[in-house]
Design a protein around this motif. Structure first.
Motif, PDB file in Angstrom:
ATOM      1  N   HIS A   1      -2.270  17.274  15.703  1.00 37.95           N
ATOM      2  CA  HIS A   1      -1.674  16.658  14.504  1.00 37.95           C
ATOM      3  C   HIS A   1      -2.543  16.947  13.291  1.00 37.95           C
ATOM      4  CE1 HIS A   1      -4.413  13.519  16.153  1.00 37.95           C
ATOM      5  NE2 HIS A   1      -4.792  13.452  14.884  1.00 37.95           N
ATOM      6  N   GLY A   2      -1.929  16.807  12.110  1.00 38.87           N
ATOM      7  CA  GLY A   2      -2.690  16.971  10.872  1.00 38.87           C
ATOM      8  C   GLY A   2      -3.124  15.605  10.352  1.00 38.87           C
ATOM      9  N   GLY A   3      -4.183  15.601   9.575  1.00 43.74           N
ATOM     10  CA  GLY A   3      -4.597  14.398   8.839  1.00 43.74           C
ATOM     11  C   GLY A   3      -5.084  13.260   9.705  1.00 43.74           C
ATOM     12  N   SER A   4      -5.241  12.108   9.038  1.00 42.87           N
ATOM     13  CA  SER A   4      -5.692  10.892   9.721  1.00 42.87           C
ATOM     14  C   SER A   4      -5.127   9.705   8.934  1.00 42.87           C
ATOM     15  CB  SER A   4      -7.220  10.848   9.766  1.00 42.87           C
ATOM     16  OG  SER A   4      -7.744  10.970   8.453  1.00 42.87           O
ATOM     17  N   ARG A   5      -5.226   8.509   9.469  1.00 40.81           N
ATOM     18  CA  ARG A   5      -4.536   7.362   8.859  1.00 40.81           C
ATOM     19  C   ARG A   5      -5.470   6.176   8.608  1.00 40.81           C
ATOM     20  NH1 ARG A   5       0.331   8.324  12.500  1.00 40.81           N
ATOM     21  NH2 ARG A   5       0.553   6.094  12.874  1.00 40.81           N
ATOM     22  N   GLU A   6      -6.706   6.459   8.225  1.00 41.47           N
ATOM     23  CA  GLU A   6      -7.633   5.350   7.959  1.00 41.47           C
ATOM     24  C   GLU A   6      -7.161   4.503   6.772  1.00 41.47           C
ATOM     25  OE1 GLU A   6      -8.217   8.511   7.738  1.00 41.47           O
ATOM     26  OE2 GLU A   6      -9.606   9.053   6.125  1.00 41.47           O
ATOM     27  N   ASN A   7      -6.255   5.072   5.966  1.00 43.12           N
ATOM     28  CA  ASN A   7      -5.670   4.295   4.853  1.00 43.12           C
ATOM     29  C   ASN A   7      -4.882   3.071   5.362  1.00 43.12           C
ATOM     30  OD1 ASN A   7      -3.714   6.249   5.880  1.00 43.12           O
ATOM     31  ND2 ASN A   7      -2.366   5.450   4.296  1.00 43.12           N
ATOM     32  N   GLU A   8      -4.460   3.111   6.645  1.00 43.22           N
ATOM     33  CA  GLU A   8      -3.690   1.980   7.200  1.00 43.22           C
ATOM     34  C   GLU A   8      -4.579   0.803   7.589  1.00 43.22           C
ATOM     35  OE1 GLU A   8      -1.303   3.474  10.428  1.00 43.22           O
ATOM     36  OE2 GLU A   8      -0.227   4.858   9.126  1.00 43.22           O
ATOM     37  N   LEU A   9      -5.883   1.037   7.606  1.00 38.40           N
ATOM     38  CA  LEU A   9      -6.789  -0.024   8.064  1.00 38.40           C
ATOM     39  C   LEU A   9      -6.691  -1.264   7.168  1.00 38.40           C
ATOM     40  CD1 LEU A   9      -9.061  -0.961   9.986  1.00 38.40           C
ATOM     41  CD2 LEU A   9     -10.701   0.174   8.496  1.00 38.40           C
ATOM     42  N   ALA A  10      -6.718  -1.041   5.864  1.00 41.94           N
ATOM     43  CA  ALA A  10      -6.666  -2.191   4.946  1.00 41.94           C
ATOM     44  C   ALA A  10      -5.362  -2.966   5.108  1.00 41.94           C
ATOM     45  CB  ALA A  10      -6.822  -1.705   3.500  1.00 41.94           C
ATOM     46  N   MET A  11      -4.243  -2.220   5.310  1.00 38.83           N
ATOM     47  CA  MET A  11      -2.936  -2.879   5.518  1.00 38.83           C
ATOM     48  C   MET A  11      -2.975  -3.695   6.808  1.00 38.83           C
ATOM     49  SD  MET A  11      -0.109   0.047   4.664  1.00 38.83           S
ATOM     50  CE  MET A  11      -0.885   1.617   4.380  1.00 38.83           C
TER      51      MET A  11
ATOM     52  N   LEU B   1       5.473   1.707   9.675  1.00 40.82           N
ATOM     53  CA  LEU B   1       6.393   2.807   9.998  1.00 40.82           C
ATOM     54  C   LEU B   1       7.703   2.665   9.217  1.00 40.82           C
ATOM     55  CD1 LEU B   1       7.096   5.301  11.807  1.00 40.82           C
ATOM     56  CD2 LEU B   1       7.929   3.704  13.525  1.00 40.82           C
ATOM     57  N   ALA B   2       8.247   1.446   9.190  1.00 40.76           N
ATOM     58  CA  ALA B   2       9.531   1.214   8.509  1.00 40.76           C
ATOM     59  C   ALA B   2       9.417   1.453   7.009  1.00 40.76           C
ATOM     60  CB  ALA B   2      10.024  -0.203   8.799  1.00 40.76           C
ATOM     61  N   ALA B   3       8.214   1.275   6.464  1.00 46.12           N
ATOM     62  CA  ALA B   3       8.007   1.486   5.021  1.00 46.12           C
ATOM     63  C   ALA B   3       7.760   2.959   4.701  1.00 46.12           C
ATOM     64  CB  ALA B   3       6.840   0.619   4.553  1.00 46.12           C
ATOM     65  N   GLY B   4       7.925   3.831   5.699  1.00 46.16           N
ATOM     66  CA  GLY B   4       7.781   5.282   5.454  1.00 46.16           C
ATOM     67  C   GLY B   4       6.371   5.783   5.691  1.00 46.16           C
ATOM     68  N   GLY B   5       5.477   4.909   6.158  1.00 48.81           N
ATOM     69  CA  GLY B   5       4.104   5.333   6.479  1.00 48.81           C
ATOM     70  C   GLY B   5       4.002   5.640   7.959  1.00 48.81           C
ATOM     71  N   GLY B   6       2.855   5.362   8.531  1.00 46.19           N
ATOM     72  CA  GLY B   6       2.669   5.563   9.968  1.00 46.19           C
ATOM     73  C   GLY B   6       2.967   6.992  10.381  1.00 46.19           C
ATOM     74  N   ILE B   7       3.807   7.145  11.405  1.00 47.11           N
ATOM     75  CA  ILE B   7       4.131   8.475  11.935  1.00 47.11           C
ATOM     76  C   ILE B   7       4.593   9.406  10.806  1.00 47.11           C
ATOM     77  CG2 ILE B   7       5.750   9.741  13.439  1.00 47.11           C
ATOM     78  CD1 ILE B   7       5.682   7.314  15.346  1.00 47.11           C
ATOM     79  N   HIS B   8       5.359   8.849   9.837  1.00 42.92           N
ATOM     80  CA  HIS B   8       5.882   9.716   8.759  1.00 42.92           C
ATOM     81  C   HIS B   8       4.750  10.355   7.950  1.00 42.92           C
ATOM     82  CE1 HIS B   8       9.939   8.576   9.657  1.00 42.92           C
ATOM     83  NE2 HIS B   8       9.645   7.291   9.521  1.00 42.92           N
ATOM     84  N   SER B   9       3.651   9.643   7.763  1.00 47.84           N
ATOM     85  CA  SER B   9       2.566  10.255   6.991  1.00 47.84           C
ATOM     86  C   SER B   9       1.882  11.357   7.807  1.00 47.84           C
ATOM     87  CB  SER B   9       1.570   9.208   6.469  1.00 47.84           C
ATOM     88  OG  SER B   9       0.894   8.607   7.526  1.00 47.84           O
TER      89      SER B   9
END
Ligand code: IZC
Ligand code: ZN
Length: 427
Positions: free
Chosen positions: A87-97, A108-116
């Motif tokens: 996979h590309g990238g990483s999702r440490e931006n989700e930690l604060a959420m 995921l429903a807000a368009g983040g998660g897997i979509h990012s």
């Protein structure tokens, strides 16, 4: 017969000898320990396993590599049978959420998660994905993993990205010592443009994608993320039935978050594994037992989702279902390659015994990938995939958690990792 590699004086040799199929409760107790064990390999294969010295028909000469197992625990190469390796990238931006209480499915429903990750994987070149996945594979190998399953699923409706992921996995399988088994998982999220008509995307997977993946022989298995807001039971059934017609083995992300009846569906379709099962029903577990579906449990994901809910591993075992354990390595719900940490979680949180844990990451992991005849135990004629742990016993590896206990890894009969060689020797 001439040995090319010998490991002798092994204090604690855990062979996992026995039947080459997924083992259930009682068969997980005997892990075939030999004290003062010895193993001989010739080329890629194991040619002798026993106690004390080698018998006279096995020759050793100046070209034979001899390793010493004094003070060590030796096991079959570990098998990580559920990962989203490429996979590309990483999702440490989700930690604060997450710390603010946002759930995985809300992100995921807000368009983040897997979509990012889909976006990052689409933007990455073949070489970038290859290098990133190779780095993870090197880490996995250093932790004693010699066989890995790798899923696609970060292209979803962008089929060329799905193919790119599978081709990266194929090339890494050729180039890297770790064996990779590929799974097609185009059904990993509902693409934003199909939000109001997910069945149209299911049709595309069935009519366009599956035949091409099968034709190119890029995946041994097909998997679906069956979950609230992702693929329904009916949609998952349709996709997996079509995959079966193309000769693929079936896997299912089942009851990870909501109790949708994924375990029941996995049993109905004779899936080789049902994975996660955190919210699996009693009925679903019983049906899995009847059909011999392996429960692939991923406690690192439970830990990282922070819901406090773990799969009912003891209940699953007591109902007669075989358990495999995996990292689920992925950038969202379980960003770790460390299968030893998962082994500690499985024991300390899910209450599996050390014997059950090691069975789950060796012979049962092999069975979860249809490789039980080839790997997963240290027995004559099996592939020479072996880990030497710098640990006096199995309990120690699980108890002293969060660090890497690997001393050396042998893959296909060759020494491919030595922890001593990774440190600069300037005292
Ligand atoms: O990227 O979030 N659960 N799929 C299903 C995942 C986790 C991977 C991800
Ligand atoms: Zn997964």
């Amino acid at each position: 017969m001439k040995a090319t590699l010998v490991i002798k004086n092994i204090d604690n040799l855990i062979t996992l000898r026995g039947e080459n199929k997924a083992r259930t409760l009682d068969d997980m107790k005997d892990i075939g320990i030999i004290n003062n064990g010895i193993i001989a390999l010739s080329g890629e294969k194991i040619i002798y396993v026993g106690e004390g010295d080698l018998p006279s028909h096995i020759e050793v000469d100046e070209n034979t590599t001899i390793l010493d197992g004094k003070g060590k625990t030796v096991t079959p190469g570990l098998i990580d049978s559920h990962t989203h390796l490429v996979h590309g990238g990483s999702r440490e931006n989700e930690l604060a959420m997450k710390l603010k209480g946002k759930s995985y499915l809300e992100i995921l429903a807000a368009g983040g998660g897997i979509h990012s990750t889909v976006k990052a994987t689409k933007e990455a070149t073949f070489d970038e994905l290859y290098e990133k996945a190779k780095k993870s594979l090197d880490i996995m190998l250093s932790y004693g993993v010699t066989t890995v399953e790798a899923k696609s699923g970060y292209g979803i409706d962008d089929f060329s990205t799905e193919i790119k992921q599978l081709e990266v996995a194929k090339k890494l399988n050729e180039d890297h010592p770790v064996d990779i088994v590929s799974t097609f998982m185009g059904a990993h999220a509902i693409p934003v443009r199909y939000k109001n008509n997910p069945d149209a995307f299911v049709d595309i997977i069935i009519e366009d994608m599956l035949p091409k993946v099968a034709e190119k022989n890029l995946a041994k298995f097909c998997d679906v993320f069956c979950e609230e807001g992702v693929f329904s039971i009916d949609q998952s059934r349709r996709i997996l039935q079509a995959a079966k017609e193309h000769g693929m083995g079936l896997k299912l992300h089942a009851d990870e978050i909501e109790p949708l009846g994924g375990a029941e569906l996995a049993a109905e379709l004779n899936c080789i594994t049902a994975d996660h099962l955190i919210a699996a029903s009693d009925k679903g577990i019983k049906e899995m037992a009847k059909k011999g579906v392996i429960a692939n449990l991923l406690p690192g994901t439970s830990f990282n989702l922070q819901t406090g809910k773990f799969a009912r591993a003891r209940k699953i075992l007591e109902e007669g279902v075989a358990i495999a354990l995996s990292t689920d390595y992925n950038p969202g719900s379980c960003p770790t390659e460390n299968l030893q940490l998962i082994m500690s979680f499985a024991s300390l949180i899910m209450k599996l015994t050390p014997e059950e844990v090691i069975t789950a990451v060796t012979i049962n992991g092999a069975a979860a990938l249809g490789l039980g005849e080839k790997v997963g135990s240290i027995e004559v004629d099996k592939q020479g995939d072996i880990v030497i742990f710098d640990a006096p016993n199995l309990e120690y590896i699980i108890y002293h958690f969060g660090i890497n206990h690997v001393d050396k890894v042998i893959k296909n009969g060759k020494l491919v990792y030595d922890s001593k060689l990774t440190r600069i020797n300037n005292n």
